[in-house]
Design a protein around this motif. Structure first.
Motif, PDB file in Angstrom:
ATOM      1  N   CYS A 112       0.976  -1.182   0.005  1.00  0.00           N
ATOM      2  CA  CYS A 112       0.056  -0.172   0.003  1.00  0.00           C
ATOM      3  C   CYS A 112       1.025   1.236   0.167  1.00  0.00           C
ATOM      4  O   CYS A 112       1.489   1.429   0.965  1.00  0.00           O
ATOM      5  CB  CYS A 112      -1.053   0.013   1.117  1.00  0.00           C
ATOM      6  SG  CYS A 112      -1.971   1.499   1.266  1.00  0.00           S
ATOM      7  N   VAL A 113       0.616   1.933  -0.937  1.00  0.00           N
ATOM      8  CA  VAL A 113       1.650   3.039  -1.209  1.00  0.00           C
ATOM      9  C   VAL A 113       1.177   4.407   0.041  1.00  0.00           C
ATOM     10  O   VAL A 113       2.057   5.128   0.126  1.00  0.00           O
ATOM     11  CB  VAL A 113       1.472   3.856  -2.554  1.00  0.00           C
ATOM     12  CG1 VAL A 113       2.282   2.880  -3.621  1.00  0.00           C
ATOM     13  CG2 VAL A 113       0.111   4.104  -3.175  1.00  0.00           C
ATOM     14  N   LYS A 114       0.079   4.395   0.349  1.00  0.00           N
ATOM     15  CA  LYS A 114      -0.310   5.419   1.483  1.00  0.00           C
ATOM     16  C   LYS A 114       0.050   4.942   2.539  1.00  0.00           C
ATOM     17  O   LYS A 114       0.418   5.779   3.538  1.00  0.00           O
ATOM     18  CB  LYS A 114      -1.975   5.619   1.326  1.00  0.00           C
ATOM     19  CG  LYS A 114      -2.448   7.045   1.306  1.00  0.00           C
ATOM     20  CD  LYS A 114      -3.835   7.004   0.875  1.00  0.00           C
ATOM     21  CE  LYS A 114      -4.204   8.376   1.064  1.00  0.00           C
ATOM     22  NZ  LYS A 114      -5.685   8.585   1.149  1.00  0.00           N
ATOM     23  N   CYS A 115      -0.146   3.530   3.196  1.00  0.00           N
ATOM     24  CA  CYS A 115       0.218   3.240   4.503  1.00  0.00           C
ATOM     25  C   CYS A 115       1.582   2.884   4.419  1.00  0.00           C
ATOM     26  O   CYS A 115       2.128   3.030   5.489  1.00  0.00           O
ATOM     27  CB  CYS A 115      -0.413   2.093   4.884  1.00  0.00           C
ATOM     28  SG  CYS A 115      -2.294   2.242   4.866  1.00  0.00           S
TER      29      CYS A 115
ATOM     30  N   THR B 126      -7.307  -0.713   5.329  1.00  0.00           N
ATOM     31  CA  THR B 126      -6.836   0.165   6.178  1.00  0.00           C
ATOM     32  C   THR B 126      -7.329   1.668   5.811  1.00  0.00           C
ATOM     33  O   THR B 126      -7.956   2.453   6.775  1.00  0.00           O
ATOM     34  CB  THR B 126      -5.360   0.360   6.639  1.00  0.00           C
ATOM     35  OG1 THR B 126      -5.077  -0.992   6.912  1.00  0.00           O
ATOM     36  CG2 THR B 126      -5.055   1.319   7.771  1.00  0.00           C
ATOM     37  N   CYS B 127      -6.929   1.800   4.543  1.00  0.00           N
ATOM     38  CA  CYS B 127      -7.028   3.277   4.186  1.00  0.00           C
ATOM     39  C   CYS B 127      -7.902   3.560   2.852  1.00  0.00           C
ATOM     40  O   CYS B 127      -8.372   4.656   2.490  1.00  0.00           O
ATOM     41  CB  CYS B 127      -5.856   4.052   3.846  1.00  0.00           C
ATOM     42  SG  CYS B 127      -4.820   3.438   2.458  1.00  0.00           S
ATOM     43  N   GLY B 128      -8.383   2.362   2.238  1.00  0.00           N
ATOM     44  CA  GLY B 128      -9.231   2.457   0.961  1.00  0.00           C
ATOM     45  C   GLY B 128      -8.451   2.830  -0.228  1.00  0.00           C
ATOM     46  O   GLY B 128      -9.242   2.576  -1.202  1.00  0.00           O
ATOM     47  N   THR B 129      -7.244   2.824  -0.082  1.00  0.00           N
ATOM     48  CA  THR B 129      -6.609   3.031  -1.404  1.00  0.00           C
ATOM     49  C   THR B 129      -6.565   1.880  -2.616  1.00  0.00           C
ATOM     50  O   THR B 129      -6.469   0.852  -1.886  1.00  0.00           O
ATOM     51  CB  THR B 129      -4.915   3.489  -1.249  1.00  0.00           C
ATOM     52  OG1 THR B 129      -5.185   4.642  -0.442  1.00  0.00           O
ATOM     53  CG2 THR B 129      -4.295   3.666  -2.394  1.00  0.00           C
ATOM     54  N   THR B 130      -6.563   2.097  -3.708  1.00  0.00           N
ATOM     55  CA  THR B 130      -6.655   1.092  -4.500  1.00  0.00           C
ATOM     56  C   THR B 130      -5.070   0.377  -4.775  1.00  0.00           C
ATOM     57  O   THR B 130      -4.368   1.084  -4.909  1.00  0.00           O
ATOM     58  CB  THR B 130      -7.163   1.448  -6.052  1.00  0.00           C
ATOM     59  OG1 THR B 130      -8.508   1.870  -5.734  1.00  0.00           O
ATOM     60  CG2 THR B 130      -7.462   0.173  -6.772  1.00  0.00           C
ATOM     61  N   MET B 131      -4.973  -0.766  -4.504  1.00  0.00           N
ATOM     62  CA  MET B 131      -3.916  -1.450  -4.726  1.00  0.00           C
ATOM     63  C   MET B 131      -4.052  -2.489  -5.932  1.00  0.00           C
ATOM     64  O   MET B 131      -4.935  -2.951  -6.226  1.00  0.00           O
ATOM     65  CB  MET B 131      -3.327  -2.282  -3.445  1.00  0.00           C
ATOM     66  CG  MET B 131      -3.587  -1.363  -2.233  1.00  0.00           C
ATOM     67  SD  MET B 131      -2.793  -2.424  -0.748  1.00  0.00           S
ATOM     68  CE  MET B 131      -3.895  -3.665  -0.762  1.00  0.00           C
ATOM     69  N   CYS B 132      -2.931  -2.603  -6.675  1.00  0.00           N
ATOM     70  CA  CYS B 132      -2.823  -3.596  -7.749  1.00  0.00           C
ATOM     71  C   CYS B 132      -1.446  -4.439  -7.625  1.00  0.00           C
ATOM     72  O   CYS B 132      -0.478  -3.737  -7.162  1.00  0.00           O
ATOM     73  CB  CYS B 132      -3.353  -2.773  -9.092  1.00  0.00           C
ATOM     74  SG  CYS B 132      -2.086  -1.568  -9.679  1.00  0.00           S
ATOM     75  N   LYS B 133      -1.595  -5.607  -8.083  1.00  0.00           N
ATOM     76  CA  LYS B 133      -0.356  -6.325  -8.111  1.00  0.00           C
ATOM     77  C   LYS B 133      -0.329  -7.045  -9.261  1.00  0.00           C
ATOM     78  O   LYS B 133      -1.486  -7.670 -10.064  1.00  0.00           O
ATOM     79  CB  LYS B 133      -0.243  -7.590  -7.153  1.00  0.00           C
ATOM     80  CG  LYS B 133       0.776  -7.984  -6.850  1.00  0.00           C
ATOM     81  CD  LYS B 133       0.635  -8.983  -5.558  1.00  0.00           C
ATOM     82  CE  LYS B 133       1.759  -9.577  -5.254  1.00  0.00           C
ATOM     83  NZ  LYS B 133       1.843 -10.599  -4.164  1.00  0.00           N
ATOM     84  N   PHE B 134       0.809  -7.314 -10.013  1.00  0.00           N
ATOM     85  CA  PHE B 134       0.819  -7.996 -11.288  1.00  0.00           C
ATOM     86  C   PHE B 134       1.194  -9.531 -11.016  1.00  0.00           C
ATOM     87  O   PHE B 134       1.843  -9.834  -9.938  1.00  0.00           O
ATOM     88  CB  PHE B 134       2.002  -7.574 -12.096  1.00  0.00           C
ATOM     89  CG  PHE B 134       1.653  -6.464 -12.922  1.00  0.00           C
ATOM     90  CD1 PHE B 134       0.803  -6.533 -14.178  1.00  0.00           C
ATOM     91  CD2 PHE B 134       2.184  -5.099 -12.730  1.00  0.00           C
ATOM     92  CE1 PHE B 134       0.275  -5.470 -14.892  1.00  0.00           C
ATOM     93  CE2 PHE B 134       1.729  -3.946 -13.312  1.00  0.00           C
ATOM     94  CZ  PHE B 134       0.951  -4.207 -14.588  1.00  0.00           C
TER      95      PHE B 134
ATOM     96  N   VAL C 188       0.160  -6.240   2.673  1.00  0.00           N
ATOM     97  CA  VAL C 188      -1.326  -5.640   3.087  1.00  0.00           C
ATOM     98  C   VAL C 188      -2.160  -6.534   2.506  1.00  0.00           C
ATOM     99  O   VAL C 188      -2.227  -6.728   1.247  1.00  0.00           O
ATOM    100  CB  VAL C 188      -1.505  -4.212   2.943  1.00  0.00           C
ATOM    101  CG1 VAL C 188      -3.113  -3.923   3.430  1.00  0.00           C
ATOM    102  CG2 VAL C 188      -0.556  -3.438   3.688  1.00  0.00           C
ATOM    103  N   GLU C 189      -3.281  -7.266   3.071  1.00  0.00           N
ATOM    104  CA  GLU C 189      -4.227  -8.178   2.262  1.00  0.00           C
ATOM    105  C   GLU C 189      -5.190  -7.117   1.768  1.00  0.00           C
ATOM    106  O   GLU C 189      -5.846  -6.471   2.237  1.00  0.00           O
ATOM    107  CB  GLU C 189      -4.731  -9.056   3.435  1.00  0.00           C
ATOM    108  CG  GLU C 189      -3.929 -10.083   3.772  1.00  0.00           C
ATOM    109  CD  GLU C 189      -4.743 -11.311   4.521  1.00  0.00           C
ATOM    110  OE1 GLU C 189      -5.895 -11.061   4.901  1.00  0.00           O
ATOM    111  OE2 GLU C 189      -4.041 -12.348   4.867  1.00  0.00           O
ATOM    112  N   MET C 190      -5.581  -7.431   0.364  1.00  0.00           N
ATOM    113  CA  MET C 190      -6.374  -6.798  -0.463  1.00  0.00           C
ATOM    114  C   MET C 190      -7.739  -7.003   0.133  1.00  0.00           C
ATOM    115  O   MET C 190      -8.169  -8.381   0.157  1.00  0.00           O
ATOM    116  CB  MET C 190      -6.180  -7.126  -1.846  1.00  0.00           C
ATOM    117  CG  MET C 190      -4.921  -6.555  -2.645  1.00  0.00           C
ATOM    118  SD  MET C 190      -5.046  -7.042  -4.180  1.00  0.00           S
ATOM    119  CE  MET C 190      -3.623  -6.165  -4.644  1.00  0.00           C
ATOM    120  N   ALA C 191      -8.613  -6.035   0.098  1.00  0.00           N
ATOM    121  CA  ALA C 191     -10.048  -6.411   0.425  1.00  0.00           C
ATOM    122  C   ALA C 191     -10.722  -6.310  -1.056  1.00  0.00           C
ATOM    123  O   ALA C 191     -10.497  -5.326  -1.872  1.00  0.00           O
ATOM    124  CB  ALA C 191     -10.522  -5.126   1.295  1.00  0.00           C
ATOM    125  N   GLY C 192     -11.753  -6.981  -1.264  1.00  0.00           N
ATOM    126  CA  GLY C 192     -12.479  -6.903  -2.658  1.00  0.00           C
ATOM    127  C   GLY C 192     -11.693  -7.208  -3.943  1.00  0.00           C
ATOM    128  O   GLY C 192     -11.808  -6.365  -4.692  1.00  0.00           O
TER     129      GLY C 192
END
Ligand SMILES: [Zn+2]
Length: 48
Positions: free
Chosen positions: A6-9, A37-45, A14-18
């Motif tokens: 997570c770039v924000k935290c 935690t903060c609701g920021t969109t995370m992505c992973k290849f 961090v475990e992704m939600a949804g």
């Protein structure tokens, strides 16, 4: 559960939600989700 950075935290694993799997135009697979935690969109290849 997929873990991503997570770039924000500024937190690793961090475990992704949804999470959802997305295919990019260049044929790569990506997992998109939100930081619980903060609701920021995370992505992973994903390695195909
Ligand atoms: Zn976060």
């Amino acid at each position: 559960m997929t873990k991503a950075y997570c770039v924000k935290c500024k937190k690793k694993d961090v475990e992704m939600a949804g999470e959802s799997t997305v295919k990019t135009k260049n044929g790569r697979t990506m997992i998109k989700g939100k930081c619980p935690t903060c609701g920021t969109t995370m992505c992973k290849f994903v390695k195909a």
